[in-house]
Every structure is written in C-alpha cells, then in structure tokens.
Design a protein around this motif. Structure first.
Motif, PDB file in Angstrom:
ATOM      1  N   LEU A   4      -1.153   1.419  -5.683  1.00  0.00           N
ATOM      2  CA  LEU A   4       0.199   1.017  -5.317  1.00  0.00           C
ATOM      3  C   LEU A   4       0.789   2.099  -4.422  1.00  0.00           C
ATOM      4  N   LEU A   5       1.217   1.703  -3.229  1.00  0.00           N
ATOM      5  CA  LEU A   5       1.730   2.649  -2.251  1.00  0.00           C
ATOM      6  C   LEU A   5       3.144   2.271  -1.826  1.00  0.00           C
ATOM      7  N   SER A   6       3.916   3.262  -1.417  1.00  0.00           N
ATOM      8  CA  SER A   6       5.200   2.992  -0.778  1.00  0.00           C
ATOM      9  C   SER A   6       4.923   2.650   0.688  1.00  0.00           C
ATOM     10  N   THR A   7       5.877   2.045   1.343  1.00  0.00           N
ATOM     11  CA  THR A   7       5.758   1.811   2.776  1.00  0.00           C
ATOM     12  C   THR A   7       5.911   3.141   3.505  1.00  0.00           C
ATOM     13  N   THR A   8       5.287   3.276   4.688  1.00  0.00           N
ATOM     14  CA  THR A   8       5.401   4.540   5.428  1.00  0.00           C
ATOM     15  C   THR A   8       5.579   4.301   6.918  1.00  0.00           C
ATOM     16  N   TYR A   9       6.220   5.269   7.552  1.00  0.00           N
ATOM     17  CA  TYR A   9       6.387   5.309   9.004  1.00  0.00           C
ATOM     18  C   TYR A   9       5.301   6.225   9.565  1.00  0.00           C
ATOM     19  N   PHE A  10       4.272   5.657  10.191  1.00  0.00           N
ATOM     20  CA  PHE A  10       3.118   6.421  10.656  1.00  0.00           C
ATOM     21  C   PHE A  10       2.702   7.418   9.571  1.00  0.00           C
ATOM     22  N   GLY A  11       2.353   6.861   8.412  1.00  0.00           N
ATOM     23  CA  GLY A  11       2.096   7.658   7.213  1.00  0.00           C
ATOM     24  C   GLY A  11       1.055   8.745   7.379  1.00  0.00           C
ATOM     25  N   PRO A  12       0.971   9.641   6.405  1.00  0.00           N
ATOM     26  CA  PRO A  12       0.040  10.763   6.485  1.00  0.00           C
ATOM     27  C   PRO A  12      -1.409  10.320   6.272  1.00  0.00           C
ATOM     28  N   VAL A  13      -2.317  11.209   6.595  1.00  0.00           N
ATOM     29  CA  VAL A  13      -3.747  10.931   6.458  1.00  0.00           C
ATOM     30  C   VAL A  13      -4.077  10.510   5.021  1.00  0.00           C
ATOM     31  N   ASN A 132      -7.527  -4.533   1.984  1.00  0.00           N
ATOM     32  CA  ASN A 132      -7.035  -5.736   1.316  1.00  0.00           C
ATOM     33  C   ASN A 132      -5.620  -5.427   0.819  1.00  0.00           C
ATOM     34  N   VAL A 133      -4.609  -5.868   1.593  1.00  0.00           N
ATOM     35  CA  VAL A 133      -3.223  -5.465   1.340  1.00  0.00           C
ATOM     36  C   VAL A 133      -2.369  -6.659   0.944  1.00  0.00           C
ATOM     37  N   SER A 134      -1.522  -6.445  -0.056  1.00  0.00           N
ATOM     38  CA  SER A 134      -0.484  -7.411  -0.410  1.00  0.00           C
ATOM     39  C   SER A 134       0.784  -6.627  -0.728  1.00  0.00           C
ATOM     40  N   HIS A 135       1.878  -7.345  -0.973  1.00  0.00           N
ATOM     41  CA  HIS A 135       3.154  -6.697  -1.276  1.00  0.00           C
ATOM     42  C   HIS A 135       3.621  -7.080  -2.668  1.00  0.00           C
ATOM     43  N   THR A 136       4.323  -6.155  -3.306  1.00  0.00           N
ATOM     44  CA  THR A 136       4.814  -6.416  -4.659  1.00  0.00           C
ATOM     45  C   THR A 136       5.834  -7.550  -4.643  1.00  0.00           C
ATOM     46  N   GLU A 137       5.899  -8.266  -5.758  1.00  0.00           N
ATOM     47  CA  GLU A 137       6.858  -9.364  -5.890  1.00  0.00           C
ATOM     48  C   GLU A 137       8.021  -9.000  -6.808  1.00  0.00           C
ATOM     49  N   VAL A 138       7.827  -7.955  -7.600  1.00  0.00           N
ATOM     50  CA  VAL A 138       8.885  -7.419  -8.463  1.00  0.00           C
ATOM     51  C   VAL A 138       8.704  -5.909  -8.520  1.00  0.00           C
ATOM     52  N   TYR A 139       9.727  -5.212  -9.023  1.00  0.00           N
ATOM     53  CA  TYR A 139       9.573  -3.781  -9.211  1.00  0.00           C
ATOM     54  C   TYR A 139       9.010  -3.516 -10.598  1.00  0.00           C
ATOM     55  N   ASP A 140       7.906  -2.782 -10.656  1.00  0.00           N
ATOM     56  CA  ASP A 140       7.274  -2.443 -11.928  1.00  0.00           C
ATOM     57  C   ASP A 140       7.272  -0.926 -12.076  1.00  0.00           C
ATOM     58  N   PRO A 141       8.077  -0.386 -13.006  1.00  0.00           N
ATOM     59  CA  PRO A 141       8.128   1.072 -13.151  1.00  0.00           C
ATOM     60  C   PRO A 141       6.849   1.670 -13.737  1.00  0.00           C
ATOM     61  N   SER A 142       6.050   0.851 -14.433  1.00  0.00           N
ATOM     62  CA  SER A 142       4.807   1.348 -15.047  1.00  0.00           C
ATOM     63  C   SER A 142       3.650   0.410 -14.732  1.00  0.00           C
ATOM     64  N   PRO A 143       3.197   0.404 -13.491  1.00  0.00           N
ATOM     65  CA  PRO A 143       2.131  -0.527 -13.120  1.00  0.00           C
ATOM     66  C   PRO A 143       0.792  -0.140 -13.719  1.00  0.00           C
ATOM     67  N   ILE A 144      -0.092  -1.115 -13.870  1.00  0.00           N
ATOM     68  CA  ILE A 144      -1.422  -0.826 -14.431  1.00  0.00           C
ATOM     69  C   ILE A 144      -2.342  -0.212 -13.369  1.00  0.00           C
ATOM     70  N   MET A 145      -2.030  -0.403 -12.104  1.00  0.00           N
ATOM     71  CA  MET A 145      -2.851   0.176 -11.042  1.00  0.00           C
ATOM     72  C   MET A 145      -2.448   1.627 -10.787  1.00  0.00           C
TER      73      MET A 145
END
Length: 199
Positions: A4-13, A132-145
């Motif tokens: 699970l990643l946050s969105t980034t602006y030209f993110g880091p390596v 293989n990218v998708s976007h979250t549908e809800v906010y999960d503070p404790s995701p299993i991934m």
C-alpha cells in the motif's frame, strides 16, 4: 507481496522499487493530505545539493487526498521545469526524455491525485515496468498488506531492509558524493534504459 503506497509527485527511487517488485500495489486515495511529504514534493540533485520541488495545493473543505486541488499560485510549473533543466541538462539522458516530461509542466491538472497518476503511468512506461496497480476504495488504518504510506517520507523515513540504495552515476557526484533515494527523475535522466536494473 501486496503493498500500500501513498500517491507521489515524481516519487523517490524507493517508491518505484516497491511499485516494480510488488505482486500488486494499492495507491491510497482516501487518506488525509499530509504536508511535507512526497505526495506533492520531489527531491532532485542540483549543483548546490538536494533541492525540493513542491506542488502548491489548495486547502478546501475536504482534506482527503483524492479531493486535493493543485494551486496555480506562483509560477511553479515554470520554476520546476527550469530547475530540472538546470539540474539535469548535462545528464546523459535528459535530452532523450525531456519531450516526455515537459508536458507535465505545460498542461494544467485540477486534482493532485490525477496529476500524480499520469506521472506514474508515464514513468512506468519510460522505465519499462508494468505494475499491477489499483486504488483504495476506503481508508483502512490497519491494512493486511504491507503499508508504506507513512514509511516512505523525505523527513523521517522508516527503516526498510528491502531497500538498499545502490550508487549510480550522478551529475554532481564529484561535488556532493552519491545522493540516494532522490526522485525517479534523477535515476531516469542519469541512467536511462538501465534504470530498471536499479529497481
């Protein structure tokens, strides 16, 4: 591994390494916007050392990242593109990729998430990775991934034993030494088609 990643602006390596190596990736769109993160900033190597480029955003009624609008305050697009030209104009691959990157500083996007997503797609195309990218549908503070939303940050990154930055040639390396985990643009402009081997 699912991450699970946050969105980034030209993110880091490091962010692009996760994108490349994970079996599947979820990009968070329901979290609250956080200042001074890669969500709207990237780090590049200049003759004076590391420089942050920050996309200004409007703080509206909703703090949710998917609703954050890009501000036209200041002449940031022009400033960012000039900074990239100055920093990487002498790099081996800037001339080769500049026509792919320049449109991000000419066209206007309304939402930060949409802007970042189009950047991600273009960078994946240029580096030749197919995550293989998708976007979250809800906010999960404790995701299993595996959750890197707060781990990959410019200020206080969390320990990451899976990310061991390997040096590559940089324009100002003789002056500053190797500067690790900068924007993916640093890797692309310096290493070109070999960038994938560093992820």
């Amino acid at each position: 591994m699912e991450v699970l990643l946050s969105t980034t602006y030209f993110g880091p390596v490091q962010w692009y390494q996760k994108l490349h190596r994970a079996e599947s990736v979820m990009i968070e769109q329901w979290e609250s916007f956080q200042k001074q993160t890669y969500r709207n900033r990237c780090l590049i190597a200049t003759t004076n050392g590391v420089q942050a480029l920050t996309v200004p955003v409007e703080r509206g009624t909703s703090p949710t990242i998917k609703d954050i609008r890009i501000s036209d305050h200041g002449n940031w697009r022009h400033l960012h593109w000039n900074a990239l030209q100055s920093a990487y104009g002498e790099s081996p691959f800037f001339e080769y990729y500049q026509d792919d990157i320049r449109p991000f500083f000419e066209k206007r996007w309304t939402f930060l998430l949409d802007f970042n997503e189009e950047i991600r797609q273009k960078m994946c195309e240029l580096i030749d990775i197919q995550p293989n990218v998708s976007h979250t549908e809800v906010y999960d503070p404790s995701p299993i991934m595996k959750d890197f939303r707060s781990a990959i940050t410019p200020k206080h990154p969390a320990p990451d034993p899976d990310f061991m930055p390997r040096p590559y040639c940089q324009v100002y390396q003789q002056k500053h030494g190797f500067l690790s985990n900068l924007s993916i643009l640093d890797l692309l402009f310096n290493m070109g088609p070999e960038s994938i081997f560093y992820l």
